[in-house]
Structure formats: structure tokens, C-alpha cells
Design a protein around this motif. Structure first.
Motif, PDB file in Angstrom:
ATOM      1  N   LEU A 101      58.488  26.568  48.093  1.00 51.67           N
ATOM      2  CA  LEU A 101      57.448  27.567  48.324  1.00 51.67           C
ATOM      3  C   LEU A 101      57.277  28.470  47.101  1.00 51.67           C
ATOM      4  O   LEU A 101      56.162  28.857  46.754  1.00 51.67           O
ATOM      5  N   GLU A 102      58.405  28.786  46.463  1.00 49.06           N
ATOM      6  CA  GLU A 102      58.313  29.615  45.268  1.00 49.06           C
ATOM      7  C   GLU A 102      57.565  28.880  44.159  1.00 49.06           C
ATOM      8  O   GLU A 102      56.771  29.468  43.426  1.00 49.06           O
ATOM      9  N   LEU A 103      57.805  27.579  44.038  1.00 47.29           N
ATOM     10  CA  LEU A 103      57.079  26.783  43.048  1.00 47.29           C
ATOM     11  C   LEU A 103      55.582  26.782  43.361  1.00 47.29           C
ATOM     12  O   LEU A 103      54.749  26.919  42.464  1.00 47.29           O
ATOM     13  N   ASP A 104      55.242  26.650  44.649  1.00 51.18           N
ATOM     14  CA  ASP A 104      53.831  26.700  45.040  1.00 51.18           C
ATOM     15  C   ASP A 104      53.221  28.044  44.673  1.00 51.18           C
ATOM     16  O   ASP A 104      52.079  28.111  44.201  1.00 51.18           O
ATOM     17  N   ALA A 105      53.973  29.116  44.904  1.00 50.08           N
ATOM     18  CA  ALA A 105      53.478  30.453  44.584  1.00 50.08           C
ATOM     19  C   ALA A 105      53.211  30.581  43.090  1.00 50.08           C
ATOM     20  O   ALA A 105      52.193  31.132  42.659  1.00 50.08           O
ATOM     21  N   LEU A 106      54.114  30.048  42.291  1.00 50.06           N
ATOM     22  CA  LEU A 106      53.941  30.105  40.839  1.00 50.06           C
ATOM     23  C   LEU A 106      52.721  29.290  40.403  1.00 50.06           C
ATOM     24  O   LEU A 106      51.994  29.684  39.482  1.00 50.06           O
ATOM     25  N   CYS A 107      52.469  28.178  41.081  1.00 54.16           N
ATOM     26  CA  CYS A 107      51.293  27.370  40.748  1.00 54.16           C
ATOM     27  C   CYS A 107      49.997  28.123  41.055  1.00 54.16           C
ATOM     28  O   CYS A 107      49.024  28.037  40.305  1.00 54.16           O
ATOM     29  N   ILE A 108      50.005  28.851  42.175  1.00 54.07           N
ATOM     30  CA  ILE A 108      48.823  29.651  42.522  1.00 54.07           C
ATOM     31  C   ILE A 108      48.584  30.716  41.469  1.00 54.07           C
ATOM     32  O   ILE A 108      47.459  30.926  41.005  1.00 54.07           O
ATOM     33  N   VAL A 109      49.661  31.395  41.062  1.00 51.69           N
ATOM     34  CA  VAL A 109      49.536  32.415  40.022  1.00 51.69           C
ATOM     35  C   VAL A 109      49.048  31.792  38.721  1.00 51.69           C
ATOM     36  O   VAL A 109      48.210  32.353  38.008  1.00 51.69           O
ATOM     37  N   ALA A 110      49.557  30.596  38.403  1.00 52.39           N
ATOM     38  CA  ALA A 110      49.143  29.900  37.182  1.00 52.39           C
ATOM     39  C   ALA A 110      47.645  29.621  37.198  1.00 52.39           C
ATOM     40  O   ALA A 110      46.953  29.777  36.184  1.00 52.39           O
ATOM     41  N   ARG A 111      47.119  29.198  38.355  1.00 54.00           N
ATOM     42  CA  ARG A 111      45.689  28.928  38.453  1.00 54.00           C
ATOM     43  C   ARG A 111      44.875  30.210  38.234  1.00 54.00           C
ATOM     44  O   ARG A 111      43.836  30.199  37.577  1.00 54.00           O
ATOM     45  N   MET A 112      45.372  31.309  38.801  1.00 56.54           N
ATOM     46  CA  MET A 112      44.679  32.591  38.623  1.00 56.54           C
ATOM     47  C   MET A 112      44.670  33.013  37.153  1.00 56.54           C
ATOM     48  O   MET A 112      43.653  33.459  36.618  1.00 56.54           O
ATOM     49  N   LEU A 113      45.811  32.846  36.509  1.00 54.05           N
ATOM     50  CA  LEU A 113      45.903  33.241  35.098  1.00 54.05           C
ATOM     51  C   LEU A 113      45.022  32.348  34.231  1.00 54.05           C
ATOM     52  O   LEU A 113      44.424  32.814  33.259  1.00 54.05           O
ATOM     53  N   ALA A 114      44.933  31.071  34.589  1.00 55.29           N
ATOM     54  CA  ALA A 114      44.062  30.155  33.844  1.00 55.29           C
ATOM     55  C   ALA A 114      42.603  30.581  33.985  1.00 55.29           C
ATOM     56  O   ALA A 114      41.829  30.521  33.018  1.00 55.29           O
ATOM     57  N   MET A 115      42.226  31.015  35.172  1.00 51.52           N
ATOM     58  CA  MET A 115      40.859  31.492  35.394  1.00 51.52           C
ATOM     59  C   MET A 115      40.570  32.734  34.561  1.00 51.52           C
ATOM     60  O   MET A 115      39.476  32.887  34.006  1.00 51.52           O
ATOM     61  N   LEU A 116      41.574  33.610  34.445  1.00 47.19           N
ATOM     62  CA  LEU A 116      41.367  34.852  33.693  1.00 47.19           C
ATOM     63  C   LEU A 116      41.190  34.597  32.200  1.00 47.19           C
ATOM     64  O   LEU A 116      40.612  35.423  31.493  1.00 47.19           O
ATOM     65  N   LYS A 117      41.669  33.455  31.710  1.00 46.99           N
ATOM     66  CA  LYS A 117      41.551  33.146  30.276  1.00 46.99           C
ATOM     67  C   LYS A 117      40.147  32.700  29.913  1.00 46.99           C
ATOM     68  O   LYS A 117      39.757  32.775  28.756  1.00 46.99           O
TER      69      LYS A 117
END
Length: 369
Positions: free
Chosen positions: A27-43
Motif C-alpha cells: 500500500l505504501e508503494l501504491d501511495a508513492l506511485c500516486i504521489v509520483a503521478r502528481m509530481l509528474a503532472m506538476l512538471k
């Protein structure tokens, strides 16, 4: 993204190795993936506009998701990124996580005390004693306006974690005796700093001053420093462990920047927060100088230091503390035998009329230590 990619690469293998915590790790890995997608969008500029441009139910869903991630997982060094996104979206959408909206609170007894912007009552939240600050606003239409205006500060306060900053439980809309916007925090039996010092004359004043400095250092340490804006003894509470912790930051800035009609009550010898205000905040000729800042917080800290040793606010013997500040009158050194030359000199440096000449919070902590 390099930091996040490195974190994922370092932890992904062990997340899949099994063991008693395997589900939590997945679940923590999934959470990190969600955050990664958000950060990618912000770039990407267009996707950043899309993400931060969400409003209404879509924004609320995103905000609730981000708060859930922050509450449920130890996201290490990507936490600050997620907090920044959450605060920015809350600011733009004027929404806050639903988990900060508290259910009915049993408010007991009568009003305990009053401050500049609200009255404090003692309440019960699921068997836990809490302080309920009922904000004074001009009419019922301002209740929701205040909650929206305070969304950024409420969200940010909820993410803070320091023994020297009062924790934030959430927001509550009371219906009786009239609609009121409330800010809820844990109840502190020892009371405010002035109350505690009055009841405990042998208290360690130097340690209390250091506690306040550590709280201010924590607030000012963020990439975008958190300005308290109304630091004074009444906004400093004492914990059961006898630590001083800072409360009520951000409210004076909301009042200054918004069109909400607060019913402001003068407190502390009828002078409100004036005795703790830096001279530049009283400069009517320069609107830019009147913006509250880290330097004005440091000036207020110097005034709190004086308050700790003198047992009264600065210039309390004057009919008009404002005129005393404008005329650059000097404070008389308190007669306390506990106040040594080094601490008195630091108090005076913090109260320098030139904001650029004041020490920063970290320098204050270093000197007090």
C-alpha cells in the motif's frame, strides 16, 4: 523526481519480500506511485494548470485523497512535496480535507477566555478535552467565508508536527447560540503563558523562552516560511509537560488580507496586540512595510521575552503603547534576578527598529542554548 525515483528503487524490492507487514508495504508503494503521478503532472505546465485548477467536488476528492495519503503513510522525503500540492490546491479551491470537519462537540460550561478574534470554550470531542475557539464574525454569512479563507492555514496547521506548536484537531461549525466558525485544538490545563507564570513564579523562564524560539524556528524553517502574525503571551500555551507551545498563527493575516468582518476585541490592558507589534507594521506611509514577516515575528518574540521576565506586556505603563513604539521609546529592564545580561541583550536585538538587524529564529535558538 530523482529523489522519488531513488526512493522507489531502494524500497521496491523489499516491499515485495513478504513478512508480517507486506500488505502495508504494498500500500505504501501504491501511495508513492500516486504521489509520483502528481509530481509528474506538476512538471508539465498544462497538466499543472489542470491539477491545480480543479474546483468543487473534483478538488474535494483530490484534497481528501492527499490528506489520506499523508495520514496513513510515512512518505519520508516526498512528504513535503505532497503537503505543498495539498496546501496550494486548498488555497486555490478554498476547500479543506473533510476529515478536518469535526462532528458535534459537547461544549461545556461557560466561556473560558477571550482573544483578539475569538472566545475560547472548553469542549469534549469523543471523550477528549478540547479547546473550542469560536471566531467572532460580523454576521452568519461570514462563517463559511472565514472557513474558506482559512482553508490554506487550516490545512497547513494540520500537517505540522512539533512539540512547540499547538496541534490542530479541525474545524467545527457551531449552531448555538448563533452560527459560529470554530477552530479546535487539544485542551491545555496549564493555561496561557501569563496565567502559568502568575501561578508558578518559580518557573524556568529561560526554558520557556527557548521553547517559544524553537516553535518559531520550526514555523520559519519551511521553504515558504509560516508567519505567525500575532505572537504574544496569550497565544502561547503550556503543555502538561510544562513546554511552551505556539497557538493561533495565521488568523491576524487572514483578517488583514480578507474582506471578512471580524468583531475584534481589544485584549490585554485594552491594547489588543499593539504592544507586540513591530514599528514597521505601524508605518501608515508604506503599505509594503506593513506586511507581516519573519522579522516582525522576531520583534514580537523579543516582546514575549520581556513579558516573560517582567510579568506584563511591553509599555503597559504607558497610556498609548502605539505611541511609545512609534517614538522608539526604550523598555526598562525588568528587575527579575533571573534575567542576565546576555538574555536582555538578545531581547533588545530582537526588538531592533530595523527589521534587517534582527536575528533570525535559528540564531535566537542558538544564543539561548
Amino acid at each position: 523526481m530523482n529523489t522519488l525515483d531513488g526512493y522507489l528503487a531502494q524500497h521496491e524490492t523489499k516491499f515485495w519480500l513478504g513478512g508480517p507487514a507486506v500488505v502495508g508495504r504494498v500500500l505504501e508503494l501504491d501511495a508513492l506511485c500516486i504521489v509520483a503521478r502528481m509530481l509528474a503532472m506538476l512538471k508539465e505546465p498544462q497538466r499543472r494548470v489542470l491539477l491545480l485548477g480543479q474546483r468543487g467536488p473534483q478538488a474535494q476528492s483530490l484534497i481528501d485523497l492527499m490528506q489520506k495519503l499523508l495520514d496513513s503513510f510515512n512518505l519520508d522525503n516526498v512528504r513535503s512535496f505532497l503537503v505543498n500540492i495539498l496546501v496550494e490546491l486548498s488555497k486555490r479551491s478554498r476547500l479543506y480535507p473533510q476529515r478536518l470537519v469535526l462532528p458535534n462537540i459537547d461544549i461545556r460550561g461557560s466561556q473560558i477566555t477571550g482573544g483578539t478574534f475569538g472566545d475560547v470554550w472548553k469542549g469534549d470531542l469523543n471523550g477528549r478535552a478540547v479547546a473550542v475557539k469560536m471566531m467572532r464574525v460580523f454576521d452568519s454569512r461570514d462563517v463559511q467565508a472565514l472557513m474558506k479563507a482559512y482553508s490554506k492555514e487550516a490545512v497547513l496547521w494540520a500537517q505540522l508536527s512539533s512539540p512547540y506548536v499547538l496541534p490542530f484537531c479541525g474545524v467545527y461549525c457551531a449552531d448555538e447560540p448563533s452560527p459560529r466558525a470554530c477552530l479546535v485544538s487539544p485542551w491545555m490545563d496549564k493555561g496561557t503563558l501569563p496565567q502559568y507564570l502568575k501561578n508558578n513564579p518559580a518557573a524556568n523562564r529561560l526554558q520557556l523562552m527557548l521553547d517559544v524560539a524553537l516553535g518559531l524556528e520550526y514555523l520559519h524553517s519551511f521553504c515558504s516560511p509560516i508567519i505567525h502574525g500575532d505572537l504574544k503571551g496569550l497565544n502561547i500555551l503550556i503543555t502538561s509537560g510544562l513546554k511552551a507551545c505556539i497557538a493561533d498563527f495565521g488568523l491576524s493575516i487572514i483578517a488583514q488580507d480578507s474582506k471578512i468582518h471580524f468583531t475584534v476585541t481589544a485584549t490585554t490592558n485594552g491594547q489588543g496586540s499593539t504592544p507586540w507589534m513591530a514599528p514597521e507594521l505601524l508605518d501608515c506611509d508604506s503599505p509594503e512595510r506593513r506586511r507581516k514577516s519573519c522579522a516582525s515575528d522576531i520583534y514580537a518574540f523579543g516582546c514575549v521575552g520581556y513579558e516573560i521576565y517582567a510579568g506584563r506586556p511591553p509599555f503597559s505603563e504607558h497610556h498609548s503603547p502605539m505611541m511609545a513604539i512609534v517614538r522608539n521609546l526604550q523598555l526598562r529592564r525588568p528587575a527579575s534576578t533571573e534575567l542576565d545580561n546576555a538574555v536582555w541583550e538578545l531581547i533588545q536585538k530582537c526588538r531592533d527598529t530595523n527589521p534587517a538587524s534582527r536575528p533570525n529564529a535559528s540564531e535566537v535558538v542558538q544564543q539561548l542554548r
